[in-house]
Write a protein that holds these residues in place. Structure first.
Motif, PDB file in Angstrom:
ATOM      1  N   PHE A   1       0.804  -1.218   0.000  1.00 48.83           N
ATOM      2  CA  PHE A   1       0.000   0.000   0.000  1.00 48.83           C
ATOM      3  C   PHE A   1       0.844   1.277   0.000  1.00 48.83           C
ATOM      4  CE2 PHE A   1      -3.201  -2.995   1.737  1.00 48.83           C
ATOM      5  CZ  PHE A   1      -4.208  -2.758   0.818  1.00 48.83           C
ATOM      6  N   TYR A   2       2.149   1.141  -0.060  1.00 51.19           N
ATOM      7  CA  TYR A   2       3.021   2.313  -0.134  1.00 51.19           C
ATOM      8  C   TYR A   2       2.649   3.104  -1.394  1.00 51.19           C
ATOM      9  CZ  TYR A   2       7.425   4.826   0.752  1.00 51.19           C
ATOM     10  OH  TYR A   2       8.388   5.776   1.049  1.00 51.19           O
ATOM     11  N   PRO A   3       2.485   4.422  -1.299  1.00 51.00           N
ATOM     12  CA  PRO A   3       1.918   5.197  -2.417  1.00 51.00           C
ATOM     13  C   PRO A   3       2.836   5.378  -3.626  1.00 51.00           C
ATOM     14  CG  PRO A   3       2.547   6.644  -0.624  1.00 51.00           C
ATOM     15  CD  PRO A   3       2.710   5.255  -0.111  1.00 51.00           C
ATOM     16  N   GLU A   4       4.052   4.903  -3.546  1.00 50.54           N
ATOM     17  CA  GLU A   4       4.939   4.893  -4.699  1.00 50.54           C
ATOM     18  C   GLU A   4       5.665   3.550  -4.717  1.00 50.54           C
ATOM     19  OE1 GLU A   4       9.026   6.914  -3.384  1.00 50.54           O
ATOM     20  OE2 GLU A   4       7.340   8.283  -3.128  1.00 50.54           O
ATOM     21  N   LYS A   5       6.474   3.306  -5.724  1.00 48.03           N
ATOM     22  CA  LYS A   5       7.194   2.042  -5.784  1.00 48.03           C
ATOM     23  C   LYS A   5       8.169   1.943  -4.614  1.00 48.03           C
ATOM     24  CE  LYS A   5      10.190  -0.792  -8.699  1.00 48.03           C
ATOM     25  NZ  LYS A   5      10.930  -0.889  -9.978  1.00 48.03           N
ATOM     26  N   PHE A   6       8.046   0.847  -3.850  1.00 50.45           N
ATOM     27  CA  PHE A   6       8.937   0.633  -2.706  1.00 50.45           C
ATOM     28  C   PHE A   6      10.198  -0.063  -3.218  1.00 50.45           C
ATOM     29  CE2 PHE A   6      10.541  -0.922   1.292  1.00 50.45           C
ATOM     30  CZ  PHE A   6      10.107   0.019   2.217  1.00 50.45           C
TER      31      PHE A   6
ATOM     32  N   GLN B   1       4.865  10.319   5.107  1.00 51.64           N
ATOM     33  CA  GLN B   1       4.880  10.654   3.687  1.00 51.64           C
ATOM     34  C   GLN B   1       5.881   9.760   2.966  1.00 51.64           C
ATOM     35  OE1 GLN B   1       5.846  14.854   3.615  1.00 51.64           O
ATOM     36  NE2 GLN B   1       3.687  15.430   3.614  1.00 51.64           N
ATOM     37  N   SER B   2       5.615   9.460   1.708  1.00 49.59           N
ATOM     38  CA  SER B   2       6.525   8.602   0.954  1.00 49.59           C
ATOM     39  C   SER B   2       7.857   9.325   0.739  1.00 49.59           C
ATOM     40  CB  SER B   2       5.909   8.208  -0.383  1.00 49.59           C
ATOM     41  OG  SER B   2       5.725   9.339  -1.214  1.00 49.59           O
ATOM     42  N   PHE B   3       8.902   8.533   0.564  1.00 51.22           N
ATOM     43  CA  PHE B   3      10.268   9.082   0.567  1.00 51.22           C
ATOM     44  C   PHE B   3      10.564   9.977  -0.627  1.00 51.22           C
ATOM     45  CE2 PHE B   3      14.759   8.497  -0.730  1.00 51.22           C
ATOM     46  CZ  PHE B   3      15.361   9.162   0.322  1.00 51.22           C
ATOM     47  N   ALA B   4      10.303   9.491  -1.821  1.00 52.57           N
ATOM     48  CA  ALA B   4      10.719  10.220  -3.033  1.00 52.57           C
ATOM     49  C   ALA B   4       9.744  11.323  -3.436  1.00 52.57           C
ATOM     50  CB  ALA B   4      10.902   9.236  -4.191  1.00 52.57           C
ATOM     51  N   LEU B   5       8.439  11.029  -3.388  1.00 53.75           N
ATOM     52  CA  LEU B   5       7.442  11.967  -3.907  1.00 53.75           C
ATOM     53  C   LEU B   5       6.707  12.750  -2.815  1.00 53.75           C
ATOM     54  CD1 LEU B   5       5.898   9.652  -6.669  1.00 53.75           C
ATOM     55  CD2 LEU B   5       7.737  11.358  -6.898  1.00 53.75           C
ATOM     56  N   GLY B   6       6.896  12.376  -1.576  1.00 52.43           N
ATOM     57  CA  GLY B   6       6.228  13.082  -0.488  1.00 52.43           C
ATOM     58  C   GLY B   6       4.726  12.900  -0.460  1.00 52.43           C
ATOM     59  N   LEU B   7       4.242  11.760  -0.940  1.00 57.95           N
ATOM     60  CA  LEU B   7       2.804  11.485  -0.953  1.00 57.95           C
ATOM     61  C   LEU B   7       2.325  11.019   0.420  1.00 57.95           C
ATOM     62  CD1 LEU B   7       2.694   9.490  -4.322  1.00 57.95           C
ATOM     63  CD2 LEU B   7       2.091  11.898  -3.957  1.00 57.95           C
ATOM     64  N   PRO B   8       1.076  11.286   0.767  1.00 52.45           N
ATOM     65  CA  PRO B   8       0.541  10.797   2.055  1.00 52.45           C
ATOM     66  C   PRO B   8       0.662   9.277   2.142  1.00 52.45           C
ATOM     67  CG  PRO B   8      -0.953  12.397   1.070  1.00 52.45           C
ATOM     68  CD  PRO B   8       0.083  12.093   0.026  1.00 52.45           C
ATOM     69  N   ASN B   9       1.103   8.806   3.288  1.00 49.82           N
ATOM     70  CA  ASN B   9       1.371   7.368   3.451  1.00 49.82           C
ATOM     71  C   ASN B   9       0.609   6.799   4.649  1.00 49.82           C
ATOM     72  OD1 ASN B   9       2.756   4.914   2.833  1.00 49.82           O
ATOM     73  ND2 ASN B   9       4.156   5.309   4.527  1.00 49.82           N
ATOM     74  N   ARG B  10      -0.623   7.256   4.819  1.00 45.91           N
ATOM     75  CA  ARG B  10      -1.380   6.919   6.018  1.00 45.91           C
ATOM     76  C   ARG B  10      -1.640   5.428   6.153  1.00 45.91           C
ATOM     77  NH1 ARG B  10      -1.667   8.543  11.019  1.00 45.91           N
ATOM     78  NH2 ARG B  10      -3.729   8.362  11.963  1.00 45.91           N
ATOM     79  N   ARG B  11      -2.022   4.758   5.063  1.00 42.51           N
ATOM     80  CA  ARG B  11      -2.364   3.337   5.166  1.00 42.51           C
ATOM     81  C   ARG B  11      -1.153   2.493   5.578  1.00 42.51           C
ATOM     82  NH1 ARG B  11      -5.677   1.641  -0.175  1.00 42.51           N
ATOM     83  NH2 ARG B  11      -4.000   2.849  -1.127  1.00 42.51           N
ATOM     84  N   SER B  12      -0.032   2.696   4.897  1.00 44.33           N
ATOM     85  CA  SER B  12       1.167   1.925   5.232  1.00 44.33           C
ATOM     86  C   SER B  12       1.657   2.249   6.638  1.00 44.33           C
ATOM     87  CB  SER B  12       2.277   2.201   4.218  1.00 44.33           C
ATOM     88  OG  SER B  12       1.952   1.663   2.957  1.00 44.33           O
ATOM     89  N   GLU B  13       1.571   3.523   6.998  1.00 43.05           N
ATOM     90  CA  GLU B  13       2.000   3.932   8.340  1.00 43.05           C
ATOM     91  C   GLU B  13       1.194   3.186   9.413  1.00 43.05           C
ATOM     92  OE1 GLU B  13       1.789   7.837  11.292  1.00 43.05           O
ATOM     93  OE2 GLU B  13       1.173   8.002   9.182  1.00 43.05           O
TER      94      GLU B  13
END
Length: 214
Positions: free
Chosen positions: A48-53, A66-78
């Motif tokens: 569920f990470y919002p970008e490619k892990f 937030q995701s590492f590269a794009l700074g997208l919200p990462n609530r589900r994975s968190e």
């Protein structure tokens, strides 16, 4: 006839499983629970990470807000990652209570599982991006205590195992762990991120394999 044969085979299978389980100590099943929960929670958090892990990401990136590269919200994975850490902490808290009731002492007594549980709880409530130091501390606590447990189990089995088996398991455990630790403390770029996954996997599998039988 086929139905009866299948029923007999199923009963035989269940009896064999029961006998196998009865030979294992409760400690084995505590560690099996830890491995199962972490395998599921980490797999889901990565999914569920919002970008490619990427392979060179440390697993703790799945806990970030937030995701590492794009700074997208990462609530589900968190949340998934935190739940996995919290449940692992509960299991180790139960392990601590189990050892307390059995008056366990020594290196693998009450202290180590209690510290391990505390480390899991700290990591659960410390996203890696906004509470990095706390997250590292919590993770270091449960990894270090697992390593001490696994090593002490191996020491206790030395007399009952042939030398080749004992030293093979020691090498399988220690080489990946020390390689990861050295790469991390020397800050060797992405190297520790690659070494982290096999080191953690080997640690948990050796811990499970060396857990005492009844």
């Amino acid at each position: 006839m086929v139905s009866r044969r299948r029923s007999a085979e199923w009963i035989s299978f269940m009896v064999n499983i029961n006998l196998i389980c009865r030979k294992k100590s409760k400690e084995f099943f505590f560690f099996l629970g830890i491995i199962t929960i972490n395998a599921i929670s980490i797999a889901l958090a990565v999914h569920f990470y919002p970008e490619k892990f990427k392979l060179d990401y440390p697993l703790s990136y799945a806990s970030m807000t937030q995701s590492f590269a794009l700074g997208l919200p990462n609530r589900r994975s968190e949340i998934i990652y935190a739940v996995g850490m919290f449940l692992s902490g509960l299991i180790m808290a139960g392990f601590t209570i189990y050892r307390t009731k059995n008056n366990e002492s020594g290196l693998n007594g009450v202290l180590l599982p209690a510290v391990c549980a505390f480390g899991f709880f700290v990591a659960a409530f410390s996203p890696n991006d906004i509470k990095h130091t706390t997250h590292v501390l919590g993770s270091a606590l449960f990894v270090a205590t697992f390593w001490i447990m696994a090593t002490s189990y191996l020491f206790s089995l030395r007399k009952s195992w042939p030398n080749w088996k004992y030293w093979m398991l020691q090498a399988i455990l220690q080489i990946p762990i020390f390689a990861y630790a050295i790469a991390y403390f020397l800050d060797l770029g992405l190297v520790p991120n690659y070494l982290q996954k096999p080191a953690f996997l080997v640690l948990l599998l050796v811990l499970l394999y060396c857990a005492p039988d009844e």
